[in-house]
Structures are given as structure tokens and as C-alpha cells.
Design a protein around this motif. Structure first.
Motif, mmCIF file in Angstrom:
data_model
loop_
_atom_site.group_PDB
_atom_site.id
_atom_site.type_symbol
_atom_site.label_atom_id
_atom_site.label_comp_id
_atom_site.label_asym_id
_atom_site.label_seq_id
_atom_site.Cartn_x
_atom_site.Cartn_y
_atom_site.Cartn_z
ATOM 1 N N LEU A 1 -14.189 22.092 19.123
ATOM 2 C CA LEU A 1 -14.213 20.726 20.041
ATOM 3 C C LEU A 1 -14.127 21.306 21.774
ATOM 4 C CD1 LEU A 1 -10.898 19.574 19.088
ATOM 5 C CD2 LEU A 1 -13.021 18.585 18.200
ATOM 6 N N THR A 2 -13.829 22.123 21.744
ATOM 7 C CA THR A 2 -14.271 22.659 23.595
ATOM 8 C C THR A 2 -15.653 22.965 23.474
ATOM 9 O OG1 THR A 2 -13.037 23.727 23.136
ATOM 10 C CG2 THR A 2 -14.072 24.982 24.648
ATOM 11 N N ILE A 3 -16.114 23.169 22.439
ATOM 12 C CA ILE A 3 -18.044 23.170 22.469
ATOM 13 C C ILE A 3 -18.576 22.447 22.610
ATOM 14 C CG2 ILE A 3 -18.436 25.627 21.489
ATOM 15 C CD1 ILE A 3 -18.889 24.824 18.759
ATOM 16 N N CYS B 1 -16.863 12.404 24.917
ATOM 17 C CA CYS B 1 -17.953 13.073 25.664
ATOM 18 C C CYS B 1 -19.464 12.410 26.292
ATOM 19 C CB CYS B 1 -18.659 14.575 25.029
ATOM 20 S SG CYS B 1 -17.178 14.899 24.833
ATOM 21 N N ARG C 1 -16.503 34.375 21.587
ATOM 22 C CA ARG C 1 -15.876 34.626 21.550
ATOM 23 C C ARG C 1 -15.381 33.473 20.318
ATOM 24 N NH1 ARG C 1 -12.040 31.538 25.867
ATOM 25 N NH2 ARG C 1 -10.235 33.081 25.280
ATOM 26 N N TYR D 1 -21.820 22.604 15.289
ATOM 27 C CA TYR D 1 -20.628 22.354 16.209
ATOM 28 C C TYR D 1 -19.418 20.918 14.894
ATOM 29 C CZ TYR D 1 -17.720 17.873 18.054
ATOM 30 O OH TYR D 1 -16.625 16.722 18.023
ATOM 31 N N LEU E 1 -4.722 20.675 15.362
ATOM 32 C CA LEU E 1 -4.616 21.298 16.920
ATOM 33 C C LEU E 1 -4.568 23.067 16.937
ATOM 34 C CD1 LEU E 1 -4.927 18.105 19.667
ATOM 35 C CD2 LEU E 1 -7.173 19.337 18.300
ATOM 36 N N ARG F 1 -9.726 24.125 17.244
ATOM 37 C CA ARG F 1 -9.797 24.306 19.259
ATOM 38 C C ARG F 1 -11.334 24.197 19.629
ATOM 39 N NH1 ARG F 1 -4.884 26.091 18.467
ATOM 40 N NH2 ARG F 1 -5.443 28.213 19.004
ATOM 41 N N LYS F 2 -11.810 25.089 18.854
ATOM 42 C CA LYS F 2 -13.268 26.068 19.426
ATOM 43 C C LYS F 2 -14.668 25.157 19.702
ATOM 44 C CE LYS F 2 -11.695 31.207 18.852
ATOM 45 N NZ LYS F 2 -11.918 32.301 17.750
ATOM 46 N N LEU G 1 -18.216 20.326 24.506
ATOM 47 C CA LEU G 1 -17.735 19.677 25.496
ATOM 48 C C LEU G 1 -19.131 19.592 25.864
ATOM 49 C CD1 LEU G 1 -14.780 20.469 27.020
ATOM 50 C CD2 LEU G 1 -14.704 18.405 25.803
ATOM 51 N N VAL H 1 -14.221 12.784 19.817
ATOM 52 C CA VAL H 1 -14.190 13.999 21.369
ATOM 53 C C VAL H 1 -15.775 13.092 21.312
ATOM 54 C CG1 VAL H 1 -15.061 16.041 21.848
ATOM 55 C CG2 VAL H 1 -12.458 15.676 20.862
ATOM 56 N N LEU I 1 -18.876 30.735 25.270
ATOM 57 C CA LEU I 1 -18.051 29.987 24.818
ATOM 58 C C LEU I 1 -18.250 30.812 23.170
ATOM 59 C CD1 LEU I 1 -17.369 26.546 26.158
ATOM 60 C CD2 LEU I 1 -15.645 28.497 25.809
#
Length: 492
Positions: free
Chosen positions: A303-305, A441, A486, A414, A294, A300-301, A307, A437, A483
Motif C-alpha cells: 500500500l505504501t508503494i 490516490c 526495503r 503493486y 494491515l 503495508r509495504k 502512494l 487506496v 521504498l
């Protein structure tokens, strides 16, 4: 690097055709052989089976209720038991593959999936079916992490990019195929099997996958096999159960006290799991989910996208199924066939994803989020403005196709973003984390967007509730687009 010229026997280690870095003579495990096209097809079939089975049962629930005299709460457990066991054991399945060999765990997972599918299809009672579904979810958790981990360990460059894109497309198409195949099998009532056919059909497919895997899937494992992490495994299982079980069962049960208490406990259990894993890594132990994963920005990025991608997708599948069957009066078969334009567009987009990334880099994710948003807007306007008798599959097709185009690129990117940052030695843990994840989700999407939809229907009607849920999902796509801005412009 061209990987098409594999050796005749891909199970023999070879450095000439391997996509992995040379570990050197006498150091670490043998270099895994390159993944051949047949091997890729085989492991992708293994990836498709759990996803198809997750959704294929939905259209069979009314028949199961009638045949086994199952209560609504028991029917929920038929779905939830599979989902929770699947999500809870995914990371452990990845770890076991790292330690004991991904090919071996894949073979055991496929075999167990076939056996548990037979147990589901031959279930004499409702609770037998629930138990068999839990075992089937566990078998899926053994099988699925080995797919991404094998791709990660045995491919490089353009070949890996295409393989990951195919993996992403398989996930989305499997969901649509599950709905269509379930409707076909239940309607056909083959030899009087009725709903049982949706499980029995898995057995011959599992046998074929097993035979192909023995000949075509190369073995790979972590260079330094890890010890068991019993404490981490138990805490991860407890934290996921505390989150997912109330989300899948709470609404149907009227949100009893136990469901609220479990939801309150879930963040504390997750915190305890994180502390145990961090201490294990600091002291040279063998954490189930290394916290260093992580700390990788790409992980991290990615896994965030995930969601908004998976939460929105699962919510959409649930809401569309209810709307098509209960409001428009479509049969399960017609409801599944209505989604074909989305599945076809999704597969085509996933095949174009590598080329799109070459042109646009990470901005491909921004573009596909915009296309998906346009598709949702078209669907909402179609539902709001078209008279009810005229809402046919053909009328809904343009919006569904646009949604599929956006989803196909999202799913492929992803996994590409997450796996690009995962060290090869932790491929199993990384793929297990990515799949966990995703599965979590999916469960949250059904619970949140599905509950919102059902709560609004009595007051607003199904047409308006459907449009509002699409608007909420569209807001998630705006977040996804922001997102994506970034991310580094160039994706590895």
C-alpha cells in the motif's frame, strides 16, 4: 501448476483442477473451480470498464456543458460523484463478494453498470446525469473488487502471477484507452448522439461481459461469511467523503469553508473508523476492513508503494491533458492518440513483469522507477527545448514510451505485493482495500499535482509549469525506488 486443462463446466466445484487449497470434505464452501482463460478475459473486461469510464468522460465535458447547459460546478460533480461513490463503496463491495459469492456480485455489478450507463447516456438534464454517475460509481464498486478476489481465490503460482500482471496492465491501458475512445466517439457524433455515445457504448459491452461471465467465471467466497458492519461502513464512507469530496470539488469552488472543514474532519473520522474496526476484531465481531490485514508486512509495504505510483500517474494524466489541449491546441482525439506509445509500452512491460521479477526480485521495482524517471526527464527536456510548433506526437513519443515501460511494471508489482500477503478468506476485503487506496490516490494526484500546475501557469507559463510538475513526480519516483530497496529481495 498447470491450470489450462480445466473441466468443461467450470461452475462445478472440482479439486482436481483447483488452484486453491483443499478445504476437506464437508468443511467450508466448495473448492472453487480453476479460472479459465475465457473467465480471466471476462473479469479483466469487468476491471477495464470502470477505469475507462472514469477517464472517458473528461473529453466529453465541453459537449455536456453546451448540451445540458451545465455550470462548471455541476460538471465537476459529474466527475466527482462517480469517483467518490466508487472509492467509498469499494471495500463494502469486496466484503459482499466474500459473503454472498464473488461471481454473483460480479454479475450484479456488470448488470448495474450497463443499466446506469444507459441512464447516463439518456440523461435529460445535468443533475439527472450527476445522479446516474453516482449510481454508476456504486455499480463499479460492486464489480471491481470481485476481479482481484476471484484471481486470488482461483489461481496459484505462475498462473496467478500472470493474471495479476494482466490486471495491472489493464488499469493503465484503460486510462489511455478512455482518453482515446472518448475523443473518437465525441468526434464521430454517431447518429447525432454526441457526448452520449461515451456512456451508451458501455451497454452492449456490459451485455457481452454478462453472458460470458455466466458461463466462464467460477464462484468463490469466504469460508466463514461475515456479518454486516454497519458502523464501520458508515465511518469509512464518511472519512473517504470528507477527504475526496473537497479534493475533487474544493479547487473549482474556490476552497469554501465546507471544504476546509471536511478536510480537517477527515483524519478524525479515519481514526474513529480504525478504533471501531479494531474493537470489532478484538471482540470477535466482523469488521468491514480487518485491522489484521494491515499487520501483514507485505500489505503495508504494498500500500505504501502505491502512494507515489497512483498519485503521480493521476497527476500526470491531468496535467498532460491540459497541456496537450490548451497549450499545444490538440483536439481531444489527437490528445488521446498522442498517449498511445505510453499505453503500448505499458502493456508490453506488464507482460514482461513476471519474468523481470524472476531475474531481479523486488529490485525490478527499483529498475522500473529509474526507467520511468528517465522518461520524465526526456519529456521535460523535450518540452523545454523544442520550439512550440515542432512539439508533435512523434517528438513526444520517446519520453512517453519510457514512462509507459516504468508504469507497466509498477502497476503489476503493486497488486502482486499486496495480494501475496492477503489470506484467501479475506481476498475480497484485501482487493477492496488495494483498489480503494488506488482510487483515493488517483483523486489526490489530480487535486495536488493538478492544483500545483494550475497555480503556477499564470506566473511561469504552461511550458515551465509542466516541467516543474514532472520534476515533482520524479521526486516521488526517487521515493519509490528507496521504498523498493526495503522490500524482500525475493517476491512470493
Amino acid at each position: 501448476m498447470n491450470l489450462t486443462n480445466s473441466t468443461a463446466n467450470v461452475l462445478k466445484p472440482t479439486s482436481a483442477t483447483s488452484d486453491t487449497a483443499d478445504t476437506g470434505a464437508g468443511s467450508g464452501p466448495p473448492v472453487p473451480a480453476a479460472l479459465t482463460p475465457l473467465g480471466l478475459v471476462t473479469i479483466l473486461l469487468g476491471a477495464a470498464l470502470p477505469m475507462i469510464d472514469f477517464f472517458i468522460v473528461n473529453v466529453a465535458l465541453p459537449s455536456i456543458e453546451h448540451d445540458l447547459r451545465a455550470s462548471p460546478a455541476t460538471l465537476e460533480m459529474v466527475v466527482a460523484g462517480y469517483a467518490v461513490a466508487y472509492a467509498v463503496l469499494l471495500v463494502l463491495g469486496g466484503r459482499l463478494g466474500d459473503t454472498y459469492g464473488r461471481r454473483r456480485l460480479f454479475l450484479w455489478g456488470v448488470a448495474a453498470f450497463g443499466v446506469t450507463s444507459l441512464a447516463c447516456g439518456l440523461a435529460p438534464g445535468a443533475w439527472w446525469l450527476v445522479a446516474a454517475r453516482v449510481a454508476q460509481g456504486a455499480a463499479s464498486a460492486l464489480m471491481l473488487p470481485q476481479v482481484l478476489a476471484t484471481i486470488h481465490a482461483t489461481t496459484r503460482g505462475e498462473r496467478r502471477t500472470k493474471a495479476v500482471a494482466l490486471y495491472g496492465s489493464v488499469g493503465g491501458i484503460s486510462i489511455v484507452l478512455g482518453q482515446v475512445l472518448g475523443g473518437v466517439l465525441v468526434s464521430a457524433d454517431l447518429a447525432g448522439t454526441g457526448w452520449r455515445a461515451v456512456f451508451l457504448v458501455n451497454a452492449p459491452v456490459a451485455v457481452a461481459a454478462l453472458l460470458c461471465a455466466v458461463r466462464s467465471v467460477p464462484d468463490s467466497r469466504a469460508e466463514q461469511p461475515s456479518r454486516s458492519d454497519i458502523g464501520g461502513t458508515l465511518l469509512l464512507a464518511a472519512s473517504l467523503i470528507a477527504l475526496l469530496l473537497p479534493l475533487t470539488e474544493g479547487r473549482a469552488a474556490g476552497w469554501p469553508l465546507w471544504s476546509v472543514l471536511l478536510l480537517v474532519a477527515s483524519p478524525f473520522l479515519a481514526w474513529a473508523f480504525a478504533r471501531v474496526e479494531l474493537r470489532a476484531e478484538r471482540t470477535g465481531g466482523s469488521p468491514l476492513l480487518p485491522p489484521s490485514l494491515l499487520r501483514e508486512p507485505g500489505v503495508r509495504k504494498g500500500l505504501t508503494i502505491g502512494l507515489p505510483i497512483f498519485t503521480g500517474f493521476a497527476g500526470w494524466m491531468f496535467v498532460s491533458a491540459v497541456t496537450l489541449q490548451q497549450w499545444l491546441g490538440f483536439s481531444p482525439l489527437k490528445s488521446g492518440l498522442t498517449l498511445i506509445p505510453m499505453g503500448v509500452a505499458q502493456f508490453a512491460a506488464s507482460m514482461l513483469a513476471p519474468r523481470l521479477v524472476t531475474w531481479l526480485g523486488s529490485r525490478a521495482l527499483t529498475v522500473c522507477a529509474a526507467v520511468h524517471a528517465v522518461g520524465l526527464a526526456v519529456l521535460a527536456l523535450t518540452v523545454l527545448w523544442t520550439p512550440w510548433p515542432a512539439l508533435s506526437p512523434l517528438v513526444l513519443a520517446p519520453g512517453l514510451a519510457l514512462c509507459g515501460l516504468g508504469q507497466g511494471v509498477q502497476l503489476a508489482l503493486y497488486y502482486r505485493i499486496v495480494l501475496a500477503a492477503v489470506p484467501a478468506a479475506k481476498a475480497g476485503a484485501g482487493s477492496g482495500l488495494a483498489a480503494t487506496v488506488q482510487q483515493s490516490c488517483l483523486a489526490m494526484g489530480v487535486a495536488t499535482l493538478g492544483s500545483l500546475f494550475l497555480a503556477m501557469v499564470p506566473g511561469l507559463g504552461m511550458r515551465n509549469a509542466f516541467a516543474i510538475v514532472l520534476a515533482v513526480q520524479l521526486a516521488g519516483l526517487v521515493g519509490l525506488a528507496l521504498l523498493s530497496l526495503r522490500l524482500p529481495r525475493r517476491l512470493s
